[in-house]
Design an enzyme around this catalytic site. Sequence first.
Site, PDB file in Angstrom:
ATOM      1  N   ARG A   1      12.119  -0.678  10.664  1.00 55.53           N
ATOM      2  CA  ARG A   1      11.092  -0.116  11.540  1.00 55.53           C
ATOM      3  C   ARG A   1      10.962  -0.965  12.786  1.00 55.53           C
ATOM      4  NH1 ARG A   1       5.788   0.958   8.198  1.00 55.53           N
ATOM      5  NH2 ARG A   1       4.953  -0.274   9.898  1.00 55.53           N
TER       6      ARG A   1
ATOM      7  N   LYS B   1       0.829  -1.219   0.000  1.00 56.72           N
ATOM      8  CA  LYS B   1       0.000   0.000   0.000  1.00 56.72           C
ATOM      9  C   LYS B   1       0.858   1.261   0.000  1.00 56.72           C
ATOM     10  CE  LYS B   1      -2.004  -0.644   3.981  1.00 56.72           C
ATOM     11  NZ  LYS B   1      -1.397  -1.854   4.529  1.00 56.72           N
TER      12      LYS B   1
ATOM     13  N   ARG C   1       0.794  -7.840  14.047  1.00 54.77           N
ATOM     14  CA  ARG C   1       0.161  -6.930  13.082  1.00 54.77           C
ATOM     15  C   ARG C   1      -0.701  -7.708  12.085  1.00 54.77           C
ATOM     16  NH1 ARG C   1       5.255  -4.555  10.836  1.00 54.77           N
ATOM     17  NH2 ARG C   1       3.961  -3.588   9.270  1.00 54.77           N
TER      18      ARG C   1
ATOM     19  N   ARG D   1      -9.159   0.901   9.085  1.00 58.99           N
ATOM     20  CA  ARG D   1      -8.613  -0.402   9.455  1.00 58.99           C
ATOM     21  C   ARG D   1      -9.534  -1.174  10.390  1.00 58.99           C
ATOM     22  NH1 ARG D   1      -2.621   0.626   8.943  1.00 58.99           N
ATOM     23  NH2 ARG D   1      -1.559  -1.220   9.704  1.00 58.99           N
TER      24      ARG D   1
ATOM     25  N   ARG E   1      12.058  -5.566   5.021  1.00 58.25           N
ATOM     26  CA  ARG E   1      11.750  -4.169   4.738  1.00 58.25           C
ATOM     27  C   ARG E   1      12.716  -3.204   5.425  1.00 58.25           C
ATOM     28  NH1 ARG E   1       5.620  -2.098   5.024  1.00 58.25           N
ATOM     29  NH2 ARG E   1       5.821  -2.174   7.283  1.00 58.25           N
TER      30      ARG E   1
END
Length: 230
Positions: free
Chosen positions: A161, A15, A172, A90, A128
């Site tokens: 992160r 996204k 998550r 969400r 990531r």
Amino acid sequence: MTQAVVLFGSPGSGKGTQANLLKNCLKVPHISTGDMLREHVREGNALGVRVAATMHAGALVRDEVVDQLVEKRLAEPDAQTGFILDGYPRTLEQAEHLCAWLDSRGIRELVIHLIVDYNIIVTRLTGRRQCPRCGTLYNIVSNPPRVQGVCDLDGQALVIRDDDRESVIRQRLAEYESQSRPLIEFFREKGRRLFEIDASHQTAEALLFQVCRTIQSPEAGLTAESAVKG
Ligand code: ADP
């Protein structure tokens, strides 16, 4: 006409990357609740302090907090011709809140659901890296920077992160399954415009092409410029 796009999908579905590319085509701001919340945490202000532990654990921040943050952002001048929402809504409450906000202004949003295979998502999230300054996302396997560990755009050292650690990733994804996935049914039932795109195997550019084509389709009725030409 206001160009309102909601990019929906699991963490790691791409996204953020798509929103970043798409904002140049649509010439509207990319509004990421995750980025906004992280900014507050970085600043160490009252809101940041309140949400830091929740985010650190990979849980969802309270609806009222996020709803307010988004409403305030949508009231800013640059969002008056349109916007791309990334990471919002969400939960069902957030979706209801947003739909009421849009309906009261006569804005018809377009929801684009990026569907990605679970195993691919886990690989993506664990690899990531992000630039702490400009927010650009990389992946050490599928989308590495030109120089290892350094942002292509501004030369900053890339970071992992805080919530990309494996136990937090699992949390998550669990939050997504229980709280966010049901929104797809909500959008369908309420007759919102929902488009689903298989985003498992394509490059970011190929996916952008498809997203732009979807946005330009007659049913969508929005106008994406340049990026899809050629
Ligand atoms: P991802 O989509 O990869 O999980 P985000 O940057 O969108 O990453 O979100 C990071 C964190 O910010 C979430 O785990 C959650 O704690 C918080 N957050 C972001 N958006 C929302 C939202 N709409 N509602 C509640 N919490 C949110």
